[in-house]
Design a protein around this motif. Structure first.
Motif, PDB file in Angstrom:
ATOM      1  N   LEU A 174       0.836  -1.188   0.000  1.00  0.00           N
ATOM      2  CA  LEU A 174       0.000   0.000   0.000  1.00  0.00           C
ATOM      3  C   LEU A 174       0.880   1.250   0.000  1.00  0.00           C
ATOM      4  O   LEU A 174       1.935   1.273   0.636  1.00  0.00           O
ATOM      5  CB  LEU A 174      -0.905   0.009   1.231  1.00  0.00           C
ATOM      6  CG  LEU A 174      -1.832  -1.191   1.391  1.00  0.00           C
ATOM      7  CD1 LEU A 174      -2.587  -1.102   2.716  1.00  0.00           C
ATOM      8  CD2 LEU A 174      -2.814  -1.295   0.223  1.00  0.00           C
ATOM      9  N   SER A 178       1.007  -0.308  -5.147  1.00  0.00           N
ATOM     10  CA  SER A 178      -0.165   0.547  -5.349  1.00  0.00           C
ATOM     11  C   SER A 178       0.144   1.944  -4.841  1.00  0.00           C
ATOM     12  O   SER A 178       0.980   2.128  -3.962  1.00  0.00           O
ATOM     13  CB  SER A 178      -1.395  -0.025  -4.634  1.00  0.00           C
ATOM     14  OG  SER A 178      -1.238   0.039  -3.225  1.00  0.00           O
ATOM     15  N   GLU A 179      -0.562   2.921  -5.382  1.00  0.00           N
ATOM     16  CA  GLU A 179      -0.294   4.315  -5.018  1.00  0.00           C
ATOM     17  C   GLU A 179      -1.430   5.189  -5.546  1.00  0.00           C
ATOM     18  O   GLU A 179      -1.924   4.965  -6.654  1.00  0.00           O
ATOM     19  CB  GLU A 179       1.048   4.756  -5.614  1.00  0.00           C
ATOM     20  CG  GLU A 179       1.397   6.212  -5.474  1.00  0.00           C
ATOM     21  CD  GLU A 179       1.491   6.687  -4.037  1.00  0.00           C
ATOM     22  OE1 GLU A 179       0.949   7.769  -3.750  1.00  0.00           O
ATOM     23  OE2 GLU A 179       2.109   5.973  -3.215  1.00  0.00           O
ATOM     24  N   LEU A 226      -4.688   3.158  -6.099  1.00  0.00           N
ATOM     25  CA  LEU A 226      -5.417   2.718  -4.913  1.00  0.00           C
ATOM     26  C   LEU A 226      -5.188   3.712  -3.790  1.00  0.00           C
ATOM     27  O   LEU A 226      -4.041   4.050  -3.493  1.00  0.00           O
ATOM     28  CB  LEU A 226      -4.964   1.313  -4.496  1.00  0.00           C
ATOM     29  CG  LEU A 226      -5.769   0.578  -3.428  1.00  0.00           C
ATOM     30  CD1 LEU A 226      -5.636  -0.937  -3.607  1.00  0.00           C
ATOM     31  CD2 LEU A 226      -5.310   0.958  -2.023  1.00  0.00           C
ATOM     32  N   ALA A 236      -5.284   3.864  -0.058  1.00  0.00           N
ATOM     33  CA  ALA A 236      -5.281   2.887   1.030  1.00  0.00           C
ATOM     34  C   ALA A 236      -6.199   3.268   2.175  1.00  0.00           C
ATOM     35  O   ALA A 236      -6.545   2.414   2.996  1.00  0.00           O
ATOM     36  CB  ALA A 236      -3.861   2.697   1.558  1.00  0.00           C
ATOM     37  N   TRP A 288     -11.844  -0.863  -0.901  1.00  0.00           N
ATOM     38  CA  TRP A 288     -10.851  -1.500  -1.748  1.00  0.00           C
ATOM     39  C   TRP A 288     -10.497  -2.909  -1.285  1.00  0.00           C
ATOM     40  O   TRP A 288     -10.003  -3.723  -2.069  1.00  0.00           O
ATOM     41  CB  TRP A 288      -9.580  -0.653  -1.847  1.00  0.00           C
ATOM     42  CG  TRP A 288      -8.794  -0.477  -0.586  1.00  0.00           C
ATOM     43  CD1 TRP A 288      -8.822   0.585   0.260  1.00  0.00           C
ATOM     44  CD2 TRP A 288      -7.835  -1.395  -0.029  1.00  0.00           C
ATOM     45  NE1 TRP A 288      -7.959   0.395   1.315  1.00  0.00           N
ATOM     46  CE2 TRP A 288      -7.333  -0.804   1.147  1.00  0.00           C
ATOM     47  CE3 TRP A 288      -7.349  -2.640  -0.416  1.00  0.00           C
ATOM     48  CZ2 TRP A 288      -6.374  -1.431   1.950  1.00  0.00           C
ATOM     49  CZ3 TRP A 288      -6.399  -3.265   0.384  1.00  0.00           C
ATOM     50  CH2 TRP A 288      -5.924  -2.670   1.540  1.00  0.00           C
ATOM     51  N   GLN A 314      -9.487  -6.302  -3.629  1.00  0.00           N
ATOM     52  CA  GLN A 314      -8.140  -6.861  -3.617  1.00  0.00           C
ATOM     53  C   GLN A 314      -8.057  -8.118  -2.747  1.00  0.00           C
ATOM     54  O   GLN A 314      -6.995  -8.459  -2.236  1.00  0.00           O
ATOM     55  CB  GLN A 314      -7.148  -5.810  -3.100  1.00  0.00           C
ATOM     56  CG  GLN A 314      -7.062  -4.562  -3.943  1.00  0.00           C
ATOM     57  CD  GLN A 314      -6.537  -4.830  -5.336  1.00  0.00           C
ATOM     58  OE1 GLN A 314      -5.716  -5.720  -5.537  1.00  0.00           O
ATOM     59  NE2 GLN A 314      -7.019  -4.078  -6.306  1.00  0.00           N
ATOM     60  N   VAL A 328       0.034  -8.097   3.095  1.00  0.00           N
ATOM     61  CA  VAL A 328      -0.175  -6.680   2.798  1.00  0.00           C
ATOM     62  C   VAL A 328       0.851  -5.899   3.606  1.00  0.00           C
ATOM     63  O   VAL A 328       0.990  -6.118   4.815  1.00  0.00           O
ATOM     64  CB  VAL A 328      -1.595  -6.216   3.138  1.00  0.00           C
ATOM     65  CG1 VAL A 328      -1.745  -4.707   2.916  1.00  0.00           C
ATOM     66  CG2 VAL A 328      -2.631  -6.978   2.306  1.00  0.00           C
ATOM     67  N   VAL A 332       2.539  -1.986   4.490  1.00  0.00           N
ATOM     68  CA  VAL A 332       2.440  -0.525   4.418  1.00  0.00           C
ATOM     69  C   VAL A 332       3.599   0.073   5.210  1.00  0.00           C
ATOM     70  O   VAL A 332       3.849  -0.319   6.352  1.00  0.00           O
ATOM     71  CB  VAL A 332       1.068  -0.018   4.918  1.00  0.00           C
ATOM     72  CG1 VAL A 332       0.812  -0.417   6.353  1.00  0.00           C
ATOM     73  CG2 VAL A 332       0.970   1.488   4.767  1.00  0.00           C
ATOM     74  N   LEU A 364      -7.750   2.065   6.793  1.00  0.00           N
ATOM     75  CA  LEU A 364      -6.717   1.288   6.109  1.00  0.00           C
ATOM     76  C   LEU A 364      -6.612  -0.108   6.708  1.00  0.00           C
ATOM     77  O   LEU A 364      -6.567  -1.113   5.981  1.00  0.00           O
ATOM     78  CB  LEU A 364      -5.385   2.024   6.214  1.00  0.00           C
ATOM     79  CG  LEU A 364      -4.160   1.382   5.568  1.00  0.00           C
ATOM     80  CD1 LEU A 364      -3.148   2.455   5.186  1.00  0.00           C
ATOM     81  CD2 LEU A 364      -3.472   0.362   6.484  1.00  0.00           C
ATOM     82  N   ALA A 414      -7.446  -3.543   4.804  1.00  0.00           N
ATOM     83  CA  ALA A 414      -6.367  -4.517   4.639  1.00  0.00           C
ATOM     84  C   ALA A 414      -6.765  -5.875   5.201  1.00  0.00           C
ATOM     85  O   ALA A 414      -6.452  -6.916   4.612  1.00  0.00           O
ATOM     86  CB  ALA A 414      -5.100  -4.016   5.318  1.00  0.00           C
TER      87      ALA A 414
END
Length: 219
Positions: free
Chosen positions: A51, A74-75, A102, A104, A109, A113, A119, A121, A136, A140
Motif C-alpha cells: 500500500l 499501489s499508489e 489505490l 489505502a 478496496w 483486492q 499486505v 504498508v 486502512l 487490509a
C-alpha cells in the motif's frame, strides 16, 4: 496518500531523477531492514500487496528479497505511480507488477483486492488521520486471505510518548500542519488491528526508533 503536506526535512521527501524515477533517501536507508524482517516472518509464496508504494524503491527491494511472492505495488498519486513503473521496468522482475491506483485509506478496496497473503504498508500511518488509519487497517484485513499477514512499519508513540527528541519534533511539526495527523500510539494501533479481527503475530523493534507491527488473519 490522500493528504498533501509541506513536510519537514526529516520526512520521506522524494527527489526526481531521470526516466521519471523518484528517490526517497529514507527508503534507501530502511529497505534492507524492512525486507529482512518481512522475509523472516512473512509467507514465502502467494500474493503480496504494498500500500502507498511511494517512489517504488521498496517495491523492487521487497520483490527481490521475496521472489516466491507475486508483488503488486499501489499508489494514489499519479506521479509516484509513474516512478514505481519506471523502477519496475528497470528491475525486470517476473514477480513485480506495475502499480495500480489505490487510496489505502478509502473504504471498499479490500474486497476488490481480496486473497492477499501479505499486505505491507511503510511510513504512512503518521501522515494520515486516525479515522483514515483505522479504515486502512479494516480494508487490509478484508483483503487478506485466511492466514494472511498485515505488516505495518513506521514511527510510533510508545505508551503515548515519543522515543527521542527528533521523533518528538517531527510529530509536533506534523500536528502543527494538521492536528488530525501525527504519530499513532503503538497500543492504539494494536487495538485497531485486533478490532479488525486480526491476531497480533510480531512486534519488532527496528532501526531509528521505528516499529514493525505484524498481525495475521485467522484461518
Amino acid at each position: 496518500m490522500p493528504r498533501r503536506l509541506n513536510l519537514p526535512d526529516s520526512a520521506a521527501v522524494a527527489n526526481a531523477t531521470d526516466r521519471g524515477k523518484l528517490v526517497a533517501p529514507s527508503a534507501a536507508r530502511n529497505a534492507d531492514a524492512i525486507c529482512a524482517v518481512i522475509a523472516d516472518i512473512g509467507p514465502s509464496a502467494g500474493r503480496a500487496l504494498e500500500l502507498a508504494s511511494g517512489t517504488g524503491q521498496h517495491a523492487v527491494a521487497l520483490a527481490q528479497a521475496m521472489p516466491g511472492l507475486d508483488w503488486q505495488p499501489s499508489e494514489i498519486d499519479a506521479a509516484r505511480r509513474a516512478s514505481i513503473d519506471a523502477y519496475v521496468a528497470e528491475a525486470g522482475l517476473p514477480n513485480l507488477a506495475p502499480a495500480i491506483a489505490l487510496d489505502a485509506t478509502a473504504p471498499g478496496w479490500g474486497a476488490a483486492q481480496a486473497g492477499q497473503d501479505l499486505v505491507v504498508v511503510v511510513n504512512l500511518l503518521h501522515l494520515v488521520s486516525e479515522p483514515e488509519a483505522r479504515a486502512l487497517i479494516t480494508e487490509a484485513a478484508q483483503a487478506l486471505a485466511p492466514g494472511g499477514m498485515l505488516a505495518i512499519y513506521g514511527p510510533f508513540l510508545r505508551d503515548g510518548a515519543a522515543t527521542s527528541e527528533g521523533d518528538a519534533r517531527f510529530h509536533a511539526s506534523l500536528t502543527a500542519q494538521d492536528p488530525e495527523i501525527g504519530y499513532k500510539d503503538d497500543w492504539d494501533v494494536i487495538d485497531w488491528l485486533q478490532g479488525a479481527w486480526l491476531d497480533m503475530a510480531h512486534v519488532v523493534e527496528m532501526p531509528a526508533n521505528n516499529l514493525l507491527l505484524a498481525a495475521r488473519k485467522p484461518g
